[in-house]
Design a protein around this motif. Structure first.
Motif, PDB file in Angstrom:
ATOM      1  N   GLY A  88      54.504  -5.187  36.247  1.00 50.27           N
ATOM      2  CA  GLY A  88      54.227  -4.103  35.621  1.00 50.27           C
ATOM      3  C   GLY A  88      52.883  -3.578  36.190  1.00 50.27           C
ATOM      4  N   PHE A  89      51.949  -4.485  36.566  1.00 50.17           N
ATOM      5  CA  PHE A  89      50.686  -4.057  36.894  1.00 50.17           C
ATOM      6  C   PHE A  89      50.795  -3.362  38.248  1.00 50.17           C
ATOM      7  CE2 PHE A  89      46.721  -5.150  39.518  1.00 50.17           C
ATOM      8  CZ  PHE A  89      45.678  -4.856  38.793  1.00 50.17           C
ATOM      9  N   VAL A  90      51.615  -4.058  39.276  1.00 49.18           N
ATOM     10  CA  VAL A  90      51.907  -3.580  40.662  1.00 49.18           C
ATOM     11  C   VAL A  90      52.509  -2.286  40.723  1.00 49.18           C
ATOM     12  CG1 VAL A  90      53.139  -4.337  42.867  1.00 49.18           C
ATOM     13  CG2 VAL A  90      51.772  -5.980  41.666  1.00 49.18           C
ATOM     14  N   THR A  91      53.789  -2.431  39.617  1.00 46.54           N
ATOM     15  CA  THR A  91      54.623  -1.006  39.576  1.00 46.54           C
ATOM     16  C   THR A  91      53.641   0.027  39.267  1.00 46.54           C
ATOM     17  OG1 THR A  91      56.388  -2.597  39.164  1.00 46.54           O
ATOM     18  CG2 THR A  91      56.607   0.130  38.589  1.00 46.54           C
ATOM     19  N   VAL A 368      60.012   4.153  47.561  1.00 45.33           N
ATOM     20  CA  VAL A 368      61.005   3.382  47.593  1.00 45.33           C
ATOM     21  C   VAL A 368      60.845   2.052  46.894  1.00 45.33           C
ATOM     22  CG1 VAL A 368      62.598   2.009  49.011  1.00 45.33           C
ATOM     23  CG2 VAL A 368      62.192   4.288  49.678  1.00 45.33           C
ATOM     24  N   TRP A 369      59.616   1.394  46.896  1.00 43.65           N
ATOM     25  CA  TRP A 369      59.270   0.356  46.284  1.00 43.65           C
ATOM     26  C   TRP A 369      59.263   0.613  44.871  1.00 43.65           C
ATOM     27  CZ3 TRP A 369      58.224  -4.738  47.071  1.00 43.65           C
ATOM     28  CH2 TRP A 369      57.527  -5.508  46.264  1.00 43.65           C
ATOM     29  N   VAL A 370      58.784   1.745  44.246  1.00 42.12           N
ATOM     30  CA  VAL A 370      58.903   1.791  42.893  1.00 42.12           C
ATOM     31  C   VAL A 370      60.247   1.992  42.475  1.00 42.12           C
ATOM     32  CG1 VAL A 370      58.475   3.866  41.181  1.00 42.12           C
ATOM     33  CG2 VAL A 370      56.613   3.209  42.717  1.00 42.12           C
ATOM     34  N   TRP A 371      61.096   2.793  43.296  1.00 48.42           N
ATOM     35  CA  TRP A 371      62.591   2.956  42.737  1.00 48.42           C
ATOM     36  C   TRP A 371      63.395   1.427  42.607  1.00 48.42           C
ATOM     37  CZ3 TRP A 371      63.892   7.151  46.813  1.00 48.42           C
ATOM     38  CH2 TRP A 371      63.422   8.276  46.503  1.00 48.42           C
ATOM     39  N   LEU A 372      62.887   0.523  43.720  1.00 49.36           N
ATOM     40  CA  LEU A 372      63.359  -0.837  43.717  1.00 49.36           C
ATOM     41  C   LEU A 372      63.033  -1.370  42.452  1.00 49.36           C
ATOM     42  CD1 LEU A 372      65.064  -3.015  45.173  1.00 49.36           C
ATOM     43  CD2 LEU A 372      62.892  -3.556  46.408  1.00 49.36           C
ATOM     44  N   VAL A 412      66.327  -1.904  49.702  1.00 46.45           N
ATOM     45  CA  VAL A 412      65.678  -2.729  50.749  1.00 46.45           C
ATOM     46  C   VAL A 412      65.806  -2.431  52.095  1.00 46.45           C
ATOM     47  CG1 VAL A 412      65.672  -5.346  51.418  1.00 46.45           C
ATOM     48  CG2 VAL A 412      66.015  -4.730  48.823  1.00 46.45           C
ATOM     49  N   GLY A 413      66.996  -1.976  52.507  1.00 48.67           N
ATOM     50  CA  GLY A 413      67.447  -1.717  53.753  1.00 48.67           C
ATOM     51  C   GLY A 413      66.466  -0.396  54.303  1.00 48.67           C
ATOM     52  N   VAL A 414      65.994   0.556  53.386  1.00 52.21           N
ATOM     53  CA  VAL A 414      65.105   1.654  53.778  1.00 52.21           C
ATOM     54  C   VAL A 414      63.911   1.034  53.954  1.00 52.21           C
ATOM     55  CG1 VAL A 414      63.922   3.672  52.761  1.00 52.21           C
ATOM     56  CG2 VAL A 414      66.156   3.335  52.476  1.00 52.21           C
ATOM     57  N   LEU A 415      63.410   0.032  53.298  1.00 48.94           N
ATOM     58  CA  LEU A 415      61.942  -0.344  53.316  1.00 48.94           C
ATOM     59  C   LEU A 415      62.137  -1.238  54.942  1.00 48.94           C
ATOM     60  CD1 LEU A 415      60.887  -2.204  49.767  1.00 48.94           C
ATOM     61  CD2 LEU A 415      60.162  -0.021  51.128  1.00 48.94           C
ATOM     62  N   VAL A 416      63.046  -1.837  55.273  1.00 46.20           N
ATOM     63  CA  VAL A 416      63.158  -2.549  56.404  1.00 46.20           C
ATOM     64  C   VAL A 416      63.078  -1.542  57.575  1.00 46.20           C
ATOM     65  CG1 VAL A 416      64.642  -4.248  57.954  1.00 46.20           C
ATOM     66  CG2 VAL A 416      64.347  -4.573  55.547  1.00 46.20           C
ATOM     67  N   LEU A 417      63.785  -0.497  57.461  1.00 49.42           N
ATOM     68  CA  LEU A 417      63.734   0.495  58.417  1.00 49.42           C
ATOM     69  C   LEU A 417      62.458   1.024  58.846  1.00 49.42           C
ATOM     70  CD1 LEU A 417      66.814   2.959  57.450  1.00 49.42           C
ATOM     71  CD2 LEU A 417      66.734   1.491  59.419  1.00 49.42           C
ATOM     72  N   LEU A 418      61.473   0.995  57.994  1.00 49.35           N
ATOM     73  CA  LEU A 418      60.279   1.516  58.296  1.00 49.35           C
ATOM     74  C   LEU A 418      59.590   0.754  59.555  1.00 49.35           C
ATOM     75  CD1 LEU A 418      58.572   2.006  54.941  1.00 49.35           C
ATOM     76  CD2 LEU A 418      59.583   3.885  56.293  1.00 49.35           C
ATOM     77  N   ALA A 419      60.202  -0.640  59.848  1.00 47.48           N
ATOM     78  CA  ALA A 419      59.521  -1.185  60.858  1.00 47.48           C
ATOM     79  C   ALA A 419      60.077  -1.114  62.121  1.00 47.48           C
ATOM     80  CB  ALA A 419      59.650  -2.750  60.431  1.00 47.48           C
ATOM     81  N   VAL A 430      50.949  -1.060  55.985  1.00 45.78           N
ATOM     82  CA  VAL A 430      49.924  -0.470  54.772  1.00 45.78           C
ATOM     83  C   VAL A 430      50.387  -0.789  53.203  1.00 45.78           C
ATOM     84  CG1 VAL A 430      48.907   1.582  53.467  1.00 45.78           C
ATOM     85  CG2 VAL A 430      48.841   1.465  55.998  1.00 45.78           C
ATOM     86  N   GLY A 431      51.622  -1.017  53.261  1.00 43.85           N
ATOM     87  CA  GLY A 431      52.626  -1.424  52.108  1.00 43.85           C
ATOM     88  C   GLY A 431      52.102  -2.491  51.646  1.00 43.85           C
TER      89      GLY A 431
END
Length: 488
Positions: A88-91, A368-372, A412-419, A430-431
């Motif tokens: 909850g803190f991180v989100t 996307v992290w928040v959505w996840l 998860v796939g979208v987060l990987v795509l950023l790399a 940064v994330g």
């Protein structure tokens, strides 16, 4: 002013629907879409359809929890209850971070738009002006804010519809000397998948930024007059409208002129009509994209303030963030957002050329992290329920559980795509640093909020009567929402 005031339930279905549209239909469409078009070509239309479907599942997951348990902290509080206080803190803080970054992108785009009329004025001056003006707008009572956001959003939605009609007229009647106009532009200039499968897949890193802000629906639950009606209405209407607006408008834009002609120097909407010689339309559209930026910034400041207020209630943020004005506005969090946005003034002074792409990619990670986390929280909440409790849900998520599995894998796939892109990999760095800092702050801060009870949904095995009794106690304490406003 008093610190014991409570958030005012002044938002009806009409307000919530347009606040979400205001946050989602803004810079991502009017400016950021040029980057996604250059990355994927016409195939970006399919990318928006797929991305919109995934976001719909996120919103339905959020809607299920928000209708069952409307609160100011929304998904930050839900994550605390169902995944633990660290989650909850991180989100919560990541969403606040997301809103800051998205706002930085929006104020940057505002400066770009103003350059259409005043090319000789430094961009940072416009950025500073819009930060101060919109910050002041957010100090009004929530009902005034809701009305203001309704009209701002209505202007840009009406303009989008008018643009689609005008574009269709140009295509059919050949108005404005549009020699290269034609729907065939969607497949004759290198093909529909102009950059192949690679360009199509990579475009999702930019496309998903455009849908950021739709989750504000959950944040508004704490100030909705009738959450059980307002939230489902907003959730069910927003995704389809957003997808239609994006797909139809971009299809018109790429039909009016070959997609390669979109430069990204300004809004593609304005660029296309200016290149066709329709100068008055270009000027009008520039006014519209400016209104769109103001609307998006307005919504984002609102959302960040409410999420930080909810975190302060759970002792996951400094108590000062709970201070409200007489109108029920968390004034301290608004001030914090204004201060954070002043960073945008500095960035636009130091690196005006590259600031938007860097900021938008970082915002994509946070979004996307928040959505996840919303998806994972809803899964955890469902697993705690008995079959009877799940059957009693008033707004259950569709396609359970397979839709959730697909949506989680997609995020998860979208987060990987950023790399895999030279312009977006910095967002992943940064994330990762941001999440590590939050985890460290949580541990060093004595695990804030860990000692609080997690009431949430009734524990497994609890009867429906116990759940109803809990709701009755809430109503008796004055926390129940006011009567519904029938002006939807």
């Amino acid at each position: 002013m008093t610190d014991k005031a409570t958030l005012s339930r002044g938002l009806n279905s009409r307000h919530i629907r347009f606040i979400a549209l205001g946050s989602a239909i803004g810079t991502g469409l009017f400016y950021g879409s040029s980057e996604s078009i250059r990355t994927a070509g016409p195939a970006v239309l399919l990318a928006y359809l797929i991305g919109g479907a995934a976001v719909f599942l996120v919103l339905r997951s959020l809607g299920e929890m928000a209708v069952s348990d409307p609160c100011a902290g929304s998904f930050g509080e839900y994550a605390t209850k169902h995944l633990g206080p660290l989650a909850g803190f991180v989100t919560g803080w990541t969403y606040a971070f997301e809103m800051v970054i998205v706002c930085l992108a929006d104020v940057t785009a505002f400066g770009v738009y103003m350059g259409f009329w005043f090319p000789g004025v430094p961009r940072w001056i416009w950025v500073l002006a819009v930060v101060l003006v919109v910050g002041a707008m957010n100090l009004f009572s929530v009902k005034v804010f809701g009305e203001l956001e309704f009209w701002l959003s209505l202007v840009k939605i009406a303009a989008i519809v008018a643009m689609i009609i005008a574009g269709a007229a140009i295509l059919v009647l050949g108005i404005g000397g549009a020699d290269h106009a034609g729907i065939s532009n969607l497949w004759t200039n290198g093909g529909f998948f102009a950059h192949g499968a690679h360009g199509f897949v990579v475009s999702f890193a930019v496309v998903m930024f455009a849908f950021g802000g739709t989750e504000i629906i959950g944040v508004t639950a704490g100030e909705a007059q009738d959450p059980e009606k307002a939230i489902p209405s907003a959730v069910n209407s927003i995704p389809l409208r957003v997808v239609l607006f994006y797909v139809l408008t971009l299809a018109v834009i790429m039909s009016l002129n070959p997609w390669q002609h979109i430069t990204g120097a300004g809004s593609p909407f304005v660029e296309i009509f200016a290149s066709l010689g329709v100068k008055s339309a270009a000027a009008v559209l520039n006014v519209v994209v400016i209104v769109a930026a103001l609307s998006a910034i307005n919504s984002d400041i609102f959302a960040a303030g409410r999420i930080m207020y909810g975190m302060a209630e759970r002792r996951q943020a400094p108590p000062v963030m709970q201070r409200l004005s007489r109108g029920g506005v968390p004034r301290t969090t608004v001030a914090i957002m204004i201060a954070a946005l002043l960073v945008g003034v500095v960035l636009n002074y130091v690196m005006p050329e590259n600031v938007f792409l860097v900021i938008s990619s970082i915002a994509t990670f946070a979004t996307v992290w928040v959505w996840l986390m919303i998806l994972l929280t809803q899964v955890a909440a469902r697993r705690r329920m008995t079959p009877g409790q799940a059957a009693a849900l008033k707004f259950p998520v569709p396609f359970w559980p397979y839709g959730q599995i697909v949506a989680i894998a997609f995020m998860v796939g979208v987060l990987v795509l950023l790399a895999f892109s030279g312009s977006t990999w910095i967002a992943l760095v940064v994330g990762a640093v941001w999440l590590a800092l939050l985890a460290g702050a949580y541990v060093l801060g004595g695990r804030p909020g860990a000692s609080l009870p997690a009431p949430g949904l009734p524990a497994p095995g609890a009867g429906a009567k116990e759940a109803e009794a809990g709701g009755a106690e809430g109503a008796a304490s004055g926390s129940a929402p006011a009567a519904a406003d029938t002006r939807a």
